[in-house]
Design a protein around this motif. Sequence first.
Motif, PDB file in Angstrom:
ATOM      1  N   TYR A  29      45.823  50.018  34.689  1.00  0.00           N
ATOM      2  CA  TYR A  29      47.152  50.076  34.085  1.00  0.00           C
ATOM      3  C   TYR A  29      47.820  48.715  34.241  1.00  0.00           C
ATOM      4  N   ARG A  30      48.823  48.481  33.435  1.00  0.00           N
ATOM      5  CA  ARG A  30      49.619  47.262  33.594  1.00  0.00           C
ATOM      6  C   ARG A  30      50.829  47.593  34.465  1.00  0.00           C
ATOM      7  N   ASP A  31      51.028  46.771  35.513  1.00  0.00           N
ATOM      8  CA  ASP A  31      52.191  46.986  36.377  1.00  0.00           C
ATOM      9  C   ASP A  31      53.444  46.509  35.646  1.00  0.00           C
ATOM     10  N   PRO A  32      54.639  46.701  36.228  1.00  0.00           N
ATOM     11  CA  PRO A  32      55.869  46.307  35.530  1.00  0.00           C
ATOM     12  C   PRO A  32      55.924  44.824  35.163  1.00  0.00           C
ATOM     13  N   GLY A  33      55.141  43.994  35.856  1.00  0.00           N
ATOM     14  CA  GLY A  33      55.075  42.571  35.524  1.00  0.00           C
ATOM     15  C   GLY A  33      54.004  42.255  34.500  1.00  0.00           C
ATOM     16  N   GLY A  34      53.284  43.296  34.030  1.00  0.00           N
ATOM     17  CA  GLY A  34      52.263  43.097  33.012  1.00  0.00           C
ATOM     18  C   GLY A  34      50.878  42.777  33.554  1.00  0.00           C
ATOM     19  N   VAL A  35      50.684  42.865  34.870  1.00  0.00           N
ATOM     20  CA  VAL A  35      49.400  42.534  35.489  1.00  0.00           C
ATOM     21  C   VAL A  35      48.517  43.781  35.526  1.00  0.00           C
ATOM     22  N   TRP A  36      47.267  43.628  35.108  1.00  0.00           N
ATOM     23  CA  TRP A  36      46.337  44.745  35.163  1.00  0.00           C
ATOM     24  C   TRP A  36      46.044  45.091  36.608  1.00  0.00           C
ATOM     25  N   SER A  37      46.121  46.375  36.922  1.00  0.00           N
ATOM     26  CA  SER A  37      45.930  46.874  38.284  1.00  0.00           C
ATOM     27  C   SER A  37      45.172  48.187  38.220  1.00  0.00           C
ATOM     28  N   ILE A  38      44.704  48.627  39.396  1.00  0.00           N
ATOM     29  CA  ILE A  38      43.998  49.905  39.488  1.00  0.00           C
ATOM     30  C   ILE A  38      44.187  50.471  40.883  1.00  0.00           C
ATOM     31  N   GLY A  39      43.994  51.763  41.012  1.00  0.00           N
ATOM     32  CA  GLY A  39      44.101  52.390  42.328  1.00  0.00           C
ATOM     33  C   GLY A  39      45.532  52.376  42.818  1.00  0.00           C
ATOM     34  N   TYR A  40      45.757  51.668  43.925  1.00  0.00           N
ATOM     35  CA  TYR A  40      47.089  51.534  44.514  1.00  0.00           C
ATOM     36  C   TYR A  40      47.638  50.126  44.294  1.00  0.00           C
ATOM     37  N   GLY A  41      47.361  49.558  43.123  1.00  0.00           N
ATOM     38  CA  GLY A  41      47.923  48.255  42.800  1.00  0.00           C
ATOM     39  C   GLY A  41      46.974  47.089  42.988  1.00  0.00           C
ATOM     40  N   SER A  42      45.699  47.361  43.197  1.00  0.00           N
ATOM     41  CA  SER A  42      44.739  46.265  43.343  1.00  0.00           C
ATOM     42  C   SER A  42      44.546  45.570  42.002  1.00  0.00           C
ATOM     43  N   THR A  43      44.497  44.263  42.038  1.00  0.00           N
ATOM     44  CA  THR A  43      44.322  43.478  40.808  1.00  0.00           C
ATOM     45  C   THR A  43      42.910  42.904  40.685  1.00  0.00           C
ATOM     46  N   ILE A  44      42.110  43.113  41.729  1.00  0.00           N
ATOM     47  CA  ILE A  44      40.714  42.668  41.752  1.00  0.00           C
ATOM     48  C   ILE A  44      39.855  43.894  42.030  1.00  0.00           C
ATOM     49  N   ASP A  45      38.773  44.064  41.259  1.00  0.00           N
ATOM     50  CA  ASP A  45      37.926  45.238  41.458  1.00  0.00           C
ATOM     51  C   ASP A  45      36.989  45.045  42.658  1.00  0.00           C
ATOM     52  N   TRP A  47      34.003  44.313  42.842  1.00  0.00           N
ATOM     53  CA  TRP A  47      33.013  43.250  42.671  1.00  0.00           C
ATOM     54  C   TRP A  47      33.650  41.870  42.604  1.00  0.00           C
ATOM     55  N   GLY A  48      34.972  41.808  42.829  1.00  0.00           N
ATOM     56  CA  GLY A  48      35.663  40.526  42.843  1.00  0.00           C
ATOM     57  C   GLY A  48      36.145  40.051  41.488  1.00  0.00           C
ATOM     58  N   ASN A  49      36.122  40.930  40.509  1.00  0.00           N
ATOM     59  CA  ASN A  49      36.569  40.575  39.158  1.00  0.00           C
ATOM     60  C   ASN A  49      38.009  41.025  38.942  1.00  0.00           C
ATOM     61  N   PRO A  50      38.768  40.262  38.158  1.00  0.00           N
ATOM     62  CA  PRO A  50      40.124  40.717  37.824  1.00  0.00           C
ATOM     63  C   PRO A  50      40.069  42.056  37.084  1.00  0.00           C
ATOM     64  N   VAL A  51      40.998  42.927  37.394  1.00  0.00           N
ATOM     65  CA  VAL A  51      41.093  44.214  36.701  1.00  0.00           C
ATOM     66  C   VAL A  51      41.516  43.954  35.259  1.00  0.00           C
ATOM     67  N   THR A  52      40.867  44.663  34.337  1.00  0.00           N
ATOM     68  CA  THR A  52      41.196  44.605  32.909  1.00  0.00           C
ATOM     69  C   THR A  52      41.275  46.030  32.381  1.00  0.00           C
ATOM     70  N   ALA A  53      41.585  46.150  31.121  1.00  0.00           N
ATOM     71  CA  ALA A  53      41.628  47.473  30.494  1.00  0.00           C
ATOM     72  C   ALA A  53      40.258  48.144  30.550  1.00  0.00           C
ATOM     73  N   ASP A  54      39.191  47.357  30.665  1.00  0.00           N
ATOM     74  CA  ASP A  54      37.835  47.898  30.662  1.00  0.00           C
ATOM     75  C   ASP A  54      37.270  48.170  32.053  1.00  0.00           C
ATOM     76  N   THR A  55      38.050  47.932  33.092  1.00  0.00           N
ATOM     77  CA  THR A  55      37.579  48.191  34.451  1.00  0.00           C
ATOM     78  C   THR A  55      37.309  49.685  34.614  1.00  0.00           C
ATOM     79  N   ALA A  56      36.198  50.005  35.262  1.00  0.00           N
ATOM     80  CA  ALA A  56      35.820  51.405  35.478  1.00  0.00           C
ATOM     81  C   ALA A  56      36.847  52.103  36.365  1.00  0.00           C
ATOM     82  N   PRO A  57      37.084  53.385  36.119  1.00  0.00           N
ATOM     83  CA  PRO A  57      38.003  54.150  36.966  1.00  0.00           C
ATOM     84  C   PRO A  57      37.527  54.164  38.424  1.00  0.00           C
TER      85      PRO A  57
END
Length: 158
Positions: A29-45, A47-57
């Motif tokens: 999801y995009r946080d209020p600042g527009g940064v892709w995040s997942i889980g509890y706000g992590s921006t890196i998956d 495997w060390g990759n930035p979270v994107t719309a295509d990051t696995a759940p």
Amino acid sequence: MDFPLSADPLQIAATQLVEPFEGFSAEPYRDPGGVWSIGYGSTIDAWGNPVTADTAPVTQDQALALVERDLTSALDEVNAVVIVPLNANQQAALADFVYNVGAGNFERSTLLALLNQGDYTGAADQFVRWDYADGVILPGLLRRREAEAALFSAAASG
């Protein structure tokens, strides 16, 4: 409330700030600042990759592992740049702050400058100045900053 995989009291205290304020999302999801995040706000998956719309759940357990990793990194940052003594509550509050605003913002902050001058009260007062996302005050972010400031100002337990 679930805790990270470790039983480190610092990790637990910081996670108690992260979980309720970030909330959980299995999907990116995009946080209020527009940064892709997942889980509890992590921006890196995982495997060390930035979270994107295509990051696995992720599952909640996977998200907690990401939080633990990210809080460890944030705490390492705190320990690297803070030159005054900190109690465990101050470390946990600062780790949550760095987790949320990023290391670069922390390094350039008046909060850090005041803290490194030994002005703990002045530093605590700075938390609430960080309640904006994209130029808009967010009530939830203000509540988080107030919680961080309260933890930072609390006497260390134990």
